[in-house]
Motif scaffolding. Structure first.
Motif, PDB file in Angstrom:
ATOM      1  N   THR A 355       0.813  -1.220   0.000  1.00 59.96           N
ATOM      2  CA  THR A 355       0.000   0.000   0.000  1.00 59.96           C
ATOM      3  C   THR A 355       0.844   1.266   0.000  1.00 59.96           C
ATOM      4  O   THR A 355       0.321   2.319  -0.338  1.00 59.96           O
ATOM      5  CB  THR A 355      -0.946   0.069   1.205  1.00 59.96           C
ATOM      6  OG1 THR A 355      -0.188  -0.122   2.377  1.00 59.96           O
ATOM      7  CG2 THR A 355      -2.024  -0.970   1.114  1.00 59.96           C
ATOM      8  N   THR A 356       2.109   1.207   0.370  1.00 59.22           N
ATOM      9  CA  THR A 356       2.877   2.445   0.354  1.00 59.22           C
ATOM     10  C   THR A 356       3.899   2.503  -0.770  1.00 59.22           C
ATOM     11  O   THR A 356       4.421   3.569  -1.059  1.00 59.22           O
ATOM     12  CB  THR A 356       3.611   2.675   1.681  1.00 59.22           C
ATOM     13  OG1 THR A 356       4.319   1.508   2.017  1.00 59.22           O
ATOM     14  CG2 THR A 356       2.654   3.024   2.783  1.00 59.22           C
ATOM     15  N   TYR A 357       4.231   1.374  -1.388  1.00 60.88           N
ATOM     16  CA  TYR A 357       5.231   1.435  -2.457  1.00 60.88           C
ATOM     17  C   TYR A 357       4.745   0.810  -3.760  1.00 60.88           C
ATOM     18  O   TYR A 357       5.061   1.280  -4.831  1.00 60.88           O
ATOM     19  CB  TYR A 357       6.517   0.712  -2.046  1.00 60.88           C
ATOM     20  CG  TYR A 357       7.273   1.425  -0.974  1.00 60.88           C
ATOM     21  CD1 TYR A 357       8.160   2.443  -1.293  1.00 60.88           C
ATOM     22  CD2 TYR A 357       7.091   1.097   0.347  1.00 60.88           C
ATOM     23  CE1 TYR A 357       8.841   3.114  -0.310  1.00 60.88           C
ATOM     24  CE2 TYR A 357       7.774   1.764   1.342  1.00 60.88           C
ATOM     25  CZ  TYR A 357       8.649   2.771   1.007  1.00 60.88           C
ATOM     26  OH  TYR A 357       9.312   3.436   1.986  1.00 60.88           O
ATOM     27  N   GLN A 359       1.624  -0.028  -5.324  1.00 61.83           N
ATOM     28  CA  GLN A 359       0.178  -0.049  -5.517  1.00 61.83           C
ATOM     29  C   GLN A 359      -0.200  -0.775  -6.793  1.00 61.83           C
ATOM     30  O   GLN A 359      -1.341  -1.159  -6.976  1.00 61.83           O
ATOM     31  CB  GLN A 359      -0.376   1.372  -5.563  1.00 61.83           C
ATOM     32  CG  GLN A 359      -0.332   2.098  -4.250  1.00 61.83           C
ATOM     33  CD  GLN A 359       0.974   2.807  -4.025  1.00 61.83           C
ATOM     34  OE1 GLN A 359       1.876   2.735  -4.858  1.00 61.83           O
ATOM     35  NE2 GLN A 359       1.106   3.497  -2.917  1.00 61.83           N
ATOM     36  N   ALA A 371      -7.968   2.139  -0.937  1.00 65.87           N
ATOM     37  CA  ALA A 371      -7.793   3.596  -0.934  1.00 65.87           C
ATOM     38  C   ALA A 371      -8.977   4.273  -0.263  1.00 65.87           C
ATOM     39  O   ALA A 371      -8.821   5.215   0.521  1.00 65.87           O
ATOM     40  CB  ALA A 371      -7.623   4.107  -2.359  1.00 65.87           C
TER      41      ALA A 371
ATOM     42  N   ARG B  25       8.145   6.704  -0.847  1.00 64.88           N
ATOM     43  CA  ARG B  25       6.944   6.203  -0.196  1.00 64.88           C
ATOM     44  C   ARG B  25       5.757   7.090  -0.568  1.00 64.88           C
ATOM     45  O   ARG B  25       5.847   8.314  -0.577  1.00 64.88           O
ATOM     46  CB  ARG B  25       7.137   6.245   1.316  1.00 64.88           C
ATOM     47  CG  ARG B  25       6.002   5.654   2.106  1.00 64.88           C
ATOM     48  CD  ARG B  25       6.312   5.771   3.563  1.00 64.88           C
ATOM     49  NE  ARG B  25       6.034   7.116   4.041  1.00 64.88           N
ATOM     50  CZ  ARG B  25       4.876   7.485   4.567  1.00 64.88           C
ATOM     51  NH1 ARG B  25       3.929   6.617   4.705  1.00 64.88           N
ATOM     52  NH2 ARG B  25       4.675   8.724   4.969  1.00 64.88           N
ATOM     53  N   ARG B  26       4.665   6.489  -0.950  1.00 70.74           N
ATOM     54  CA  ARG B  26       3.458   7.276  -1.170  1.00 70.74           C
ATOM     55  C   ARG B  26       2.294   6.429  -0.679  1.00 70.74           C
ATOM     56  O   ARG B  26       2.151   5.280  -1.069  1.00 70.74           O
ATOM     57  CB  ARG B  26       3.290   7.700  -2.619  1.00 70.74           C
ATOM     58  CG  ARG B  26       3.563   6.576  -3.530  1.00 70.74           C
ATOM     59  CD  ARG B  26       3.452   6.769  -4.956  1.00 70.74           C
ATOM     60  NE  ARG B  26       3.760   5.408  -5.401  1.00 70.74           N
ATOM     61  CZ  ARG B  26       4.607   5.094  -6.328  1.00 70.74           C
ATOM     62  NH1 ARG B  26       5.203   5.997  -7.018  1.00 70.74           N
ATOM     63  NH2 ARG B  26       4.844   3.847  -6.633  1.00 70.74           N
ATOM     64  N   GLU B  27       1.512   7.041   0.183  1.00 71.15           N
ATOM     65  CA  GLU B  27       0.375   6.311   0.733  1.00 71.15           C
ATOM     66  C   GLU B  27      -0.664   6.104  -0.347  1.00 71.15           C
ATOM     67  O   GLU B  27      -0.795   6.910  -1.269  1.00 71.15           O
ATOM     68  CB  GLU B  27      -0.227   7.088   1.916  1.00 71.15           C
ATOM     69  CG  GLU B  27       0.626   7.096   3.162  1.00 71.15           C
ATOM     70  CD  GLU B  27       0.744   5.722   3.812  1.00 71.15           C
ATOM     71  OE1 GLU B  27      -0.143   4.879   3.607  1.00 71.15           O
ATOM     72  OE2 GLU B  27       1.736   5.504   4.529  1.00 71.15           O
ATOM     73  N   ILE B  28      -1.406   5.063  -0.187  1.00 67.33           N
ATOM     74  CA  ILE B  28      -2.366   4.681  -1.225  1.00 67.33           C
ATOM     75  C   ILE B  28      -3.447   5.749  -1.392  1.00 67.33           C
ATOM     76  O   ILE B  28      -4.042   5.884  -2.457  1.00 67.33           O
ATOM     77  CB  ILE B  28      -2.959   3.303  -0.874  1.00 67.33           C
ATOM     78  CG1 ILE B  28      -3.502   2.613  -2.112  1.00 67.33           C
ATOM     79  CG2 ILE B  28      -4.016   3.400   0.198  1.00 67.33           C
ATOM     80  CD1 ILE B  28      -3.722   1.143  -1.922  1.00 67.33           C
ATOM     81  N   ASN B  29      -3.686   6.520  -0.334  1.00 66.56           N
ATOM     82  CA  ASN B  29      -4.724   7.551  -0.453  1.00 66.56           C
ATOM     83  C   ASN B  29      -4.173   8.889  -0.921  1.00 66.56           C
ATOM     84  O   ASN B  29      -4.862   9.894  -0.879  1.00 66.56           O
ATOM     85  CB  ASN B  29      -5.496   7.706   0.861  1.00 66.56           C
ATOM     86  CG  ASN B  29      -4.564   7.746   2.037  1.00 66.56           C
ATOM     87  OD1 ASN B  29      -3.416   7.320   1.939  1.00 66.56           O
ATOM     88  ND2 ASN B  29      -5.020   8.281   3.151  1.00 66.56           N
ATOM     89  N   ILE B  31      -2.740   8.974  -3.997  1.00 65.83           N
ATOM     90  CA  ILE B  31      -2.487   8.646  -5.393  1.00 65.83           C
ATOM     91  C   ILE B  31      -3.758   8.830  -6.192  1.00 65.83           C
ATOM     92  O   ILE B  31      -4.845   8.476  -5.750  1.00 65.83           O
ATOM     93  CB  ILE B  31      -2.006   7.187  -5.503  1.00 65.83           C
ATOM     94  CG1 ILE B  31      -0.627   7.058  -4.864  1.00 65.83           C
ATOM     95  CG2 ILE B  31      -1.942   6.756  -6.950  1.00 65.83           C
ATOM     96  CD1 ILE B  31      -0.153   5.656  -4.837  1.00 65.83           C
ATOM     97  N   PHE B  33      -5.408   7.359  -9.140  1.00 68.13           N
ATOM     98  CA  PHE B  33      -5.323   6.185 -10.017  1.00 68.13           C
ATOM     99  C   PHE B  33      -6.031   6.500 -11.327  1.00 68.13           C
ATOM    100  O   PHE B  33      -7.245   6.699 -11.350  1.00 68.13           O
ATOM    101  CB  PHE B  33      -5.993   4.989  -9.367  1.00 68.13           C
ATOM    102  CG  PHE B  33      -5.251   4.489  -8.184  1.00 68.13           C
ATOM    103  CD1 PHE B  33      -4.136   3.683  -8.353  1.00 68.13           C
ATOM    104  CD2 PHE B  33      -5.656   4.817  -6.914  1.00 68.13           C
ATOM    105  CE1 PHE B  33      -3.447   3.216  -7.263  1.00 68.13           C
ATOM    106  CE2 PHE B  33      -4.964   4.353  -5.822  1.00 68.13           C
ATOM    107  CZ  PHE B  33      -3.860   3.554  -5.994  1.00 68.13           C
TER     108      PHE B  33
END
Lengths: 553, 399
Positions: A355-357, A359, A371, B25-29, B31, B33
């Motif tokens: 979830t952090t790298y 996706q 998300a 690092r990037r949180e899924i929320n 992004i 998509f």
């Protein structure tokens, strides 16, 4: 009374004596500072032989056992003629046996037979004709006498005889043999070890009826004088391993051994490894199976847990029932355990990494719902995971220690806190709850608790690595664990024996359990010289001559 | 002393991961998509790129019970459009006006506008095969008219138009055209890419119904390498798909012999074999043979097809219908000098020496003049649950 509690009391008492205000006065205490020589505090008076004056003997004994409220002194007259005295510690001897089989015959039945008036009070006559107990010993010094009294025997002094009789009665109250709670099975024997060493050894003897089952005895602990047995089968165990085990156990110097864990930590190969290098079990059948594979067991007085070494990692994912249930099911169960092992170790880390790298590794619809669930969560995934994992660990810890009545409250609290409230409050996301729950279930499927602890511990560094470096970090962690496991040894046996170093014939019992007629040989890493366990080609087939097997023809 | 040195080294090492701050690092929320992209050509020959970004909070009702925040608005997705000299430049324009980071790994559909397809599809294909975030399995579609419009369709059946387009593309051919397949065709000798065409459509269920916009499959786009030359629809498009063996779930409908109704044959399986042969006189001949098995799925005529000579005649008719379709399609392909079937590719593989002779200008001289022999055999195996037409009285049945 529970055996364990009893032992605790004994330990506390000796500590009180050591630090008590009157420590200088008794011979016992002055010798305590003399050191660990022979594991036994001694003094010059104690070394002296038992005198033939009852009064002198009693004086010395009472001095040694001063402030011991549970010492019983029972004066009597042997055969209505001679003063005598029996000393014992309450609760450690059976009072009924003592009165029926020693006091009554000595006081009433023991009398001079007509022709043998001379010397009728000689020591062997008292033993042979006066006492009807099965075990009667003899002690000549006070040192021995004291040892025997604290060891649970009654001691009989007779005026005019320079020796003491040691009377072994049926012994103290102990927990009976019951089903082991930590390792219950659906199919298999229901008896478990108890706190009583002799009973434990007898349970093993019932399983393996051969004089080749050897048991060498050690006494550990300056104060507890815990008896420890090193048990092995002579033809199967590696003599070098046995010699090394004896050396390591013999070199232990400690004030007390209350559980086998003391011994384990003092003699293991890699004390700084999170992975256990001993297996323990409460089940005589498990221990017997290990002995039959050429391992040795360490039985400790006062605990039902018996240690086994040398071990390999694979033993920790095997349960004793694997070998009792039909092998098809075991195939499934073993595969399930390895999957669970993987999940228990890596699932939270994988979730964080993905979830952090990464996706892109999730399906689109899943990434959307993750998300969406994370929209309102204020913390990064790693913090979220740590909160949940720590809550779960705390809950588990609380559940173990609490009395059963309160335990239910904890589980309700846990279900509400972990399951629902945390999600509704927007502190953690629902997928994280699922991840933690799956991880928890997976970690419970490991049959050996000490191995599960290692996995539980390693999960946290894996999570941190995943949070810092993503999948790359997980790979680093996997490599670190693998290298460590390859390096680890238990009494000279590589931890991953069978796979690394690879042995073609043994791999089959690691991931699957072959049917018994296929397991002809013992694992070579433990039993080097005597490997054949059974006859070959024992797979049942229809009898070719008659055309059917056991048919009524 | 030794311990102190060791602790210093270890703590220094521990600081490395903690201080560098997990730079990627990037949180899924955080992004955005992108699930669908549409590329058009503007009047001044720039790229107009439109991206569709589903709003997770709208798409999924997970975790929406408490807390605040999340995406807002009415639609379940967000559309953004920008122009640029290159495809990537337009993306960067969009990024500037976006609170979340554009992320292309989940882009499942890519739409070419008609104008762009006619001009050149090279630039978007280049981006998609160059940047690892993009998937080789992204479906490619051509829209009739501007592509950006299609991303605005209501498409109520799915949560977003992107999802609708993806399912549609998945249904378009046996092997839907992905970046991988189109790139392969672009790079192969003597072969052209082909893509399904989608178009805007309005559906209105009855007079009182509310009109809704939707997207439908409307034939195939024929390319000469990276340039679209024609859009085929109807029977010609079906014929091309038949000849390629890419027709998904075909249905053959024919008029019954005596003209009293129609018969439908549902195709359950078919195999198309394309071969290229060298004739004794040195010319190349192509042969396309289809073996089709199917079952009767509808019969509105008064003919019974169980135990009579009607069945062979039906099979003949059905075969002829397939042959006619294929002839029409192949004729169109040869007319537009485009070869998505790969006839020339087969020449290149089987007769490389011959190919090198005709290779120069093969598209205009060699390909349109290859005689293509087309044959099809339909075999009907089953007549469904009913044996004879249900609604026709028994005395009127012809066997």
């Amino acid at each position: 009374m529970d055996g364990r509690v009893l032992i605790r009391k004994r330990k506390r008492r000796s500590a009180e004596q050591e630090h008590g205000p009157d420590r200088r006065e008794t011979g016992f205490e002055t010798s305590a500072s003399a050191g660990v020589q022979g594991g036994q505090p001694t003094s010059s008076t104690w070394q002296s032989p038992v005198s033939d004056h009852l009064d002198e003997n009693l004086t010395i004994m009472l001095k040694a056992f001063s402030e011991c409220a549970d010492l019983q002194v029972r004066p009597l007259r042997v055969g209505h003629a001679r003063d005598a005295c029996i000393l014992y510690l309450t609760g450690m001897v059976s009072a009924t046996d003592l009165s029926e089989e020693a006091l009554r015959p000595l006081m009433y039945d023991f009398a001079p037979v007509d022709g043998h008036v001379n010397n009728w009070l000689a020591s062997d006559r008292i033993r042979n004709e006066g006492i009807v107990l099965a075990q009667v010993g003899r002690a000549d010094t006070f040192c021995q006498v004291i040892d025997e009294i604290v060891g649970g025997r009654a001691v009989l002094f007779v005026d005019g005889l320079p020796q003491a009789f040691l009377l072994s009665t049926s012994g103290q109250e102990r927990r009976g043999i019951s089903e082991p709670e930590t390792e219950s099975v659906v199919r298999g024997p229901r008896e478990g070890f108890t706190e009583d060493l002799e009973a434990n050894m007898a349970l093993l003897r019932h399983k393996i009826r051969t004089p080749q089952l050897k048991a060498s005895s050690f006494t550990l602990g300056q104060y507890t004088k815990t008896q420890v047995l090193l048990v092995y089968i002579e033809d199967l165990a590696d003599p070098k391993v046995i010699t090394e085990a004896k050396r390591r156990i013999g070199s232990i110097e400690i004030d007390g051994v209350l559980e086998s864990g003391y011994i384990e930590e003092l003699i293991e190969d890699q004390p700084m490894s999170p992975f256990p290098q001993f297996q323990y079990s409460e089940r005589p059948d498990t221990i017997a199976a290990q002995l039959l594979e050429g391992r040795f067991a360490i039985l400790t007085e006062g605990t039902p847990f018996v240690l086994v070494a040398p071990v390999t990692w694979w033993q920790f994912v095997q349960a004793s029932e694997d070998y009792y249930e039909r092998f098809f099911l075991v195939y499934l169960v073993r595969v399930l355990r390895y999957i669970s092992l993987f999940l228990a170790l890596f699932l939270p880390a994988m979730y964080i990494a993905v979830t952090t790298y990464h996706q892109d590794m999730l399906p689109t619809s899943l990434v959307m719902s993750v998300a969406a669930a994370r929209e309102s969560i204020p913390f990064p995934a790693i913090i979220e995971a740590l909160i949940m994992e720590l809550t779960f660990e705390a809950l588990r810890e609380a559940g173990i220690r609490l009395p059963k009545a309160v335990g239910q409250a904890v589980s309700i609290l846990g279900a509400l806190v972990i399951g629902q409230a945390a999600v509704e409050a927007g502190i953690v996301s629902a997928p994280m709850v699922i991840i933690v729950a799956i991880t928890g279930i997976a970690s419970f499927t490991l049959p050996r608790y000490n191995a599960a602890i290692a996995i539980r511990l390693l999960r946290f560094p894996m999570m941190l690595l995943a949070a810092v470096l993503g999948m790359f970090g997980i790979v680093i962690g996997v490599m670190w664990i693998t290298i460590h496991l390859c390096k680890l040894r238990s009494f000279g046996v590589p931890y991953l024996s069978g796979l690394a170093p690879y042995k073609r014939k043994e791999v089959k019992d690691l991931f699957f359990r072959p049917p018994w007629w296929k397991m002809v040989f013992r694992p070579s890493s433990v039993a080097h010289h005597n490997r054949k366990r059974m006859g070959e080609r024992q797979m049942p087939t229809p009898d070719k001559a008659s055309g059917s097997r056991g048919g009524a023809r | 002393m030794k311990v102190r040195v060791l602790t210093t080294i270890i703590s220094a090492l521990l600081l490395v991961p903690l201080t560098n701050g997990c730079w990627d690092r990037r949180e899924i929320n955080d992004i955005a998509f992108v699930t669908a992209t549409a590329a058009d050509l503007t009047q001044d020959k720039k790229y107009r790129v439109t991206v569709q970004i589903p709003l997770p909070g709208k798409i999924s009702d997970v975790g929406q019970k408490g807390g605040g925040g999340g995406s807002s608005g009415n639609k379940a997705y967000f559309l953004d459009s920008a122009t640029g000299d290159t495809f990537r430049a337009a993306n960067m324009q969009q990024q500037n006006a976006m609170s979340r980071q554009l992320y292309f790994s989940h882009m499942r559909v890519f739409l070419f506008g008609e104008d762009l397809a006619k001009q050149n599809i090279e630039s978007p294909i280049d981006v998609m095969s160059r940047i690892p975030q993009n998937r080789m399995t992204t479906y490619l579609l051509v829209s009739s008219g501007p592509a950006a419009d299609l991303l605005n369709a209501e498409a109520t059946m799915e949560k977003t138009p992107a999802e609708f387009l993806r399912e549609l593309a998945n249904e378009s051919m046996t092997h839907p055209r992905t970046v991988k397949r189109v790139t392969e065709a672009l790079l192969a000798e003597g072969q052209d890419p082909i893509m399904p065409v989608v178009s805007w459509t309005m559906t209105k269920p009855g007079e009182a119904g509310e009109e809704q916009s939707n997207v439908k499959l409307a034939g195939v786009a024929i390319f000469q390498k990276q340039k679209m030359v024609a859009m085929l629809s109807g029977r010609a498009a079906d014929g091309v798909l038949w000849a390629m063996g890419e027709y998904r779930r075909p249905m053959i409908t024919i008029r019954a012999t005596n003209g009293s109704g129609f018969v439908s044959v549902m195709v359950t399986g078919y195999h198309v074999r394309t071969t290229v042969k060298s004739m004794p006189d040195g010319r190349m001949v192509c042969e396309i043979k289809a073996r089709v098995t199917g079952e009767l799925s509808e019969n509105t005529s008064n003919l019974t097809y169980e135990r009579s000579q009607n069945l062979p005649s039906l099979e003949r008719q059905a075969s002829q219908a397939v042959i006619d379709d294929m002839r029409l399609g192949v004729a169109q392909l040869q007319r537009y000098h485009a070869d998505p079937i790969g006839i020339c590719n087969r020449v290149y593989r089987n007769y490389p020496r011959y190919w090198h002779r005709v290779r120069q200008n093969w598209r205009d001289d060699f390909y349109p003049n290859i005689p293509v022999h087309i044959d099809a055999q339909v075999e009907i195996r089953n007549s469904g649950n009913a044996t004879s037409p249900v609604g026709v009285p028994e005395e009127e049945l012809q066997s």
